[in-house]
Design a protein around this motif. Sequence first.
Motif, PDB file in Angstrom:
ATOM      1  N   GLN A   1       0.847  -1.200   0.000  1.00 42.82           N
ATOM      2  CA  GLN A   1       0.000   0.000   0.000  1.00 42.82           C
ATOM      3  C   GLN A   1       0.883   1.252   0.000  1.00 42.82           C
ATOM      4  N   TRP A   2       1.927   1.238   0.802  1.00 42.71           N
ATOM      5  CA  TRP A   2       2.867   2.361   0.832  1.00 42.71           C
ATOM      6  C   TRP A   2       3.605   2.477  -0.498  1.00 42.71           C
TER       7      TRP A   2
ATOM      8  N   ARG B   1       2.701   1.645  -3.457  1.00 44.35           N
ATOM      9  CA  ARG B   1       1.827   2.135  -4.529  1.00 44.35           C
ATOM     10  C   ARG B   1       1.796   3.655  -4.612  1.00 44.35           C
ATOM     11  N   SER B   2       2.100   4.320  -3.513  1.00 43.38           N
ATOM     12  CA  SER B   2       2.070   5.789  -3.512  1.00 43.38           C
ATOM     13  C   SER B   2       3.412   6.417  -3.886  1.00 43.38           C
ATOM     14  N   ARG B   3       4.424   5.601  -4.152  1.00 40.27           N
ATOM     15  CA  ARG B   3       5.748   6.119  -4.479  1.00 40.27           C
ATOM     16  C   ARG B   3       5.822   6.521  -5.951  1.00 40.27           C
ATOM     17  N   PRO B   4       6.537   7.619  -6.230  1.00 45.68           N
ATOM     18  CA  PRO B   4       6.717   8.037  -7.628  1.00 45.68           C
ATOM     19  C   PRO B   4       7.394   6.937  -8.442  1.00 45.68           C
TER      20      PRO B   4
ATOM     21  N   TRP C   1       8.306  -0.811 -12.246  1.00 41.76           N
ATOM     22  CA  TRP C   1       8.650   0.584 -11.993  1.00 41.76           C
ATOM     23  C   TRP C   1       8.933   1.283 -13.319  1.00 41.76           C
TER      24      TRP C   1
END
Length: 186
Positions: free
Chosen positions: A29-30, A32-35, A58
């Motif tokens: 979940q964390w 998924r929010s990364r650039p 990525w």
Amino acid sequence: MRFTVINTFTLKNPADARDFEERFLTHVQWMRSRPGFVAHQAVRATEQPEVYVNFGWWEKPEDFQAVLASDTFKEHAEEFHKIVDVVADPSMGVLRLDSAAAREGDHLVVEFFTDNDPGAYRRYAEADGFVAADVAKSLFARPGGFTALTRWRSAEQAAAARAALVERAVPARPIAGNRAELTPAG
């Protein structure tokens, strides 16, 4: 194609499966929010239930490197290493094939092979029952090696097709994530 990180997680104690899956889902979940994060597909080996494999896609290697350097990732990794052994295989996506729409009940297989014949995998994908595959070439961990996450209509069709190509196959079931929609890397 996309930068692909293939992580194999092996439970130190099989009784920790639920704990690992909960921690993993929180971690994803964390992520998924990364650039630069595109998608992931996590599976659990059906014949070796202590083994999980995650394909993470990525935009570029630098995006993933930035995540590795973060304090949050380091904290998550420290917690994971208490309950699993991790083998990371940074790879580059080299081939994506689709022949049919995925459906519930499809047979998933993680395949490891060396492809000395560039057309061999495409011929393999023409076999009855083939649905889709994402193929990545190992950058460091397995020189000359490829890993594929392949979807078939049945285990029998997968087994019949793989005899000539695949060195090792790991039947699996999905745990989390989904295969990303194909979009050009930018």
